[in-house]
Write an enzyme that holds these catalytic residues in place. Structure first.
Site, PDB file in Angstrom:
ATOM      1  N   LYS A 117       5.750   5.908  -5.085  1.00 41.87           N
ATOM      2  CA  LYS A 117       4.944   7.042  -5.178  1.00 41.87           C
ATOM      3  C   LYS A 117       5.428   8.209  -6.224  1.00 41.87           C
ATOM      4  O   LYS A 117       5.198   8.717  -7.117  1.00 41.87           O
ATOM      5  CB  LYS A 117       4.106   7.719  -3.979  1.00 41.87           C
ATOM      6  CG  LYS A 117       3.336   6.812  -3.530  1.00 41.87           C
ATOM      7  CD  LYS A 117       1.743   7.334  -3.147  1.00 41.87           C
ATOM      8  CE  LYS A 117       0.837   6.095  -3.032  1.00 41.87           C
ATOM      9  NZ  LYS A 117      -0.129   6.039  -2.067  1.00 41.87           N
ATOM     10  N   LYS A 199      -1.142  -4.719  -7.018  1.00 39.47           N
ATOM     11  CA  LYS A 199      -2.516  -4.846  -6.029  1.00 39.47           C
ATOM     12  C   LYS A 199      -3.652  -4.062  -6.481  1.00 39.47           C
ATOM     13  O   LYS A 199      -3.400  -2.933  -7.246  1.00 39.47           O
ATOM     14  CB  LYS A 199      -2.129  -4.517  -4.513  1.00 39.47           C
ATOM     15  CG  LYS A 199      -1.831  -2.665  -4.272  1.00 39.47           C
ATOM     16  CD  LYS A 199      -1.811  -2.601  -2.933  1.00 39.47           C
ATOM     17  CE  LYS A 199      -2.030  -1.198  -2.565  1.00 39.47           C
ATOM     18  NZ  LYS A 199      -2.388  -0.836  -1.345  1.00 39.47           N
ATOM     19  N   LYS A 202      -7.495   1.796  -5.357  1.00 35.92           N
ATOM     20  CA  LYS A 202      -8.785   2.654  -5.957  1.00 35.92           C
ATOM     21  C   LYS A 202      -8.117   3.616  -7.006  1.00 35.92           C
ATOM     22  O   LYS A 202      -8.871   4.370  -7.534  1.00 35.92           O
ATOM     23  CB  LYS A 202      -9.363   3.148  -4.496  1.00 35.92           C
ATOM     24  CG  LYS A 202      -8.435   3.827  -3.630  1.00 35.92           C
ATOM     25  CD  LYS A 202      -9.271   4.476  -2.551  1.00 35.92           C
ATOM     26  CE  LYS A 202      -8.988   4.062  -1.192  1.00 35.92           C
ATOM     27  NZ  LYS A 202      -7.599   4.323  -0.606  1.00 35.92           N
TER      28      LYS A 202
END
Ligand code: AQP
Length: 335
Positions: A117, A199, A202
């Protein structure tokens, strides 16, 4: 007389960091619903976790309502399971401070999700992103959970949870239940429709990459028709065919058919027939949830009753653990 065996306790959460995707549904929420009878389940919309990435406040509020409504629409029964919003139970943040003082800088530095991240959002490498795993450790230990159903990507955080629990138990005496990772029998990992090596997420900036629980029939059909496949037209499950294999996983989850049956069904038919068939199967799967979530969103008062009741039940359990922890670490009680 036989004394009924105490059910094992499960804790799991989902971030309102976007709208719930087909990946979240097939990989997590669908299993949550299936586990409600066999386990004592505690499910949470983890809004504290979501703000480790910058969120627009109005959107976060909307997405939190929506996530709650969708989880209920997916079959989580708030009478059977405890379903609540993380920021409504202040003990999560409190325990996180205490456990943060018992987690090593080196342990957090090794977390691969932080590294990923931080690389993805270099403009916002905040301290919360770094200490996120401690909050997750607290979520789990606060409820003395026995089992935590998470994907492989979360295994490292669960190992940290066990290390911290063990440290606290050995320094202060028995305090926390030692949780185990729980890998559900059916827990498909769903990949992006535009890049099947990543993957489905959202927070992906490309809406074509994911299917949302709230997508209309037209949107679902369009996304599957545009899904990345490959240059041959053979419907076959193979590592060299990540796009087609991902669509087969989705079709299998939506219809219950196995890969061999799917290969036979589409033998010689090509992607022009296969892709719309996947779209139709997903639309049939998601339609009842979509309609129920829409109805729930129109009744905010009902949702507010549900999440307030959920928070009250969660607070009781959380309060009990916090009292124990405060005593163990040496805090004095006010009158
Ligand atoms: N693509 C996926 N396939 C299967 N399971 C998935 N999960 C997430 N993506 C997939 C599972 O959904 C649960 C809730 O996830 P989360 O909201 O806590 O965060 P996440 O794993 O980071 O999910 P996203 O959609 O990728 O969110 P963003 O984009 O905000 O990071 C977890 O049990 C997860 O395994």
């Amino acid at each position: 007389m036989d004394i009924p065996e105490k059910k094992k306790r499960i804790f799991s959460g989902i971030q309102p960091s976007g709208k719930i995707t087909l990946g979240n549904y097939l990989g997590a929420v669908k299993n949550w619903a299936d586990m409600q009878d066999a386990y004592d389940c505690i499910y949470c919309i983890v809004d504290l976790h979501a703000i480790t990435l910058r969120q627009d406040p109005a959107m976060l509020r909307k997405q939190t309502y929506e996530a709650f409504a969708q989880v209920v629409a997916c079959g989580i029964d708030p009478k059977k399971s405890i379903l609540f919003i993380q920021s409504h139970v202040h003990e999560h943040a409190e325990l996180s401070w205490i456990l943060g003082c018992n987690t090593m800088f080196g342990e957090l530095s090794r977390m691969t999700q932080f590294k990923d991240k931080a690389a993805k959002y270099p403009e916002n490498i905040n301290a919360g992103l770094f200490t996120y795993p401690v909050l997750m450790v607290s979520d789990i230990l606060l409820y003395q959970a026995d089992l935590v159903p998470v994907g492989e990507d979360q295994r490292q955080h669960l190992e940290l949870t066990r290390n911290v629990a063990q440290r606290i138990n050995s320094v202060y005496g028995d305090t926390f239940t030692m949780p185990d990772i729980y890998t559900p029998k059916v827990g498909a990992k769903i990949m992006s429709l535009t890049d099947p090596t990543q993957k489905m997420s959202k927070s992906d900036p490309n809406p074509g990459s994911y299917v949302l629980l709230s997508d209309s029939t037209d949107e679902i059909m369009r996304k599957f028709k545009r899904a990345v496949t490959d240059s041959d037209s053979c419907v076959r499950y193979h590592a060299d065919k990540p796009g087609v294999s991902n669509l087969m996983t989705i079709y299998s989850a939506a219809t219950g058919k196995n890969y061999e049956e799917i290969e036979r069904e589409f033998d010689g038919k090509g992607y022009g027939v296969f892709k719309p068939a996947v779209g139709e199967a997903v639309d049939s799967l998601l339609r009842p949830t979509r309609e129920r979530a829409k109805q729930l969103m129109e009744d905010r008062g009902y949702l507010e009753d549900l999440f307030s009741e959920g928070a009250a039940r969660a607070s009781q359990l959380a309060g009990r653990t916090m009292e124990k922890v405060c005593k163990k670490v040496g805090f004095i009680k006010k009158r």
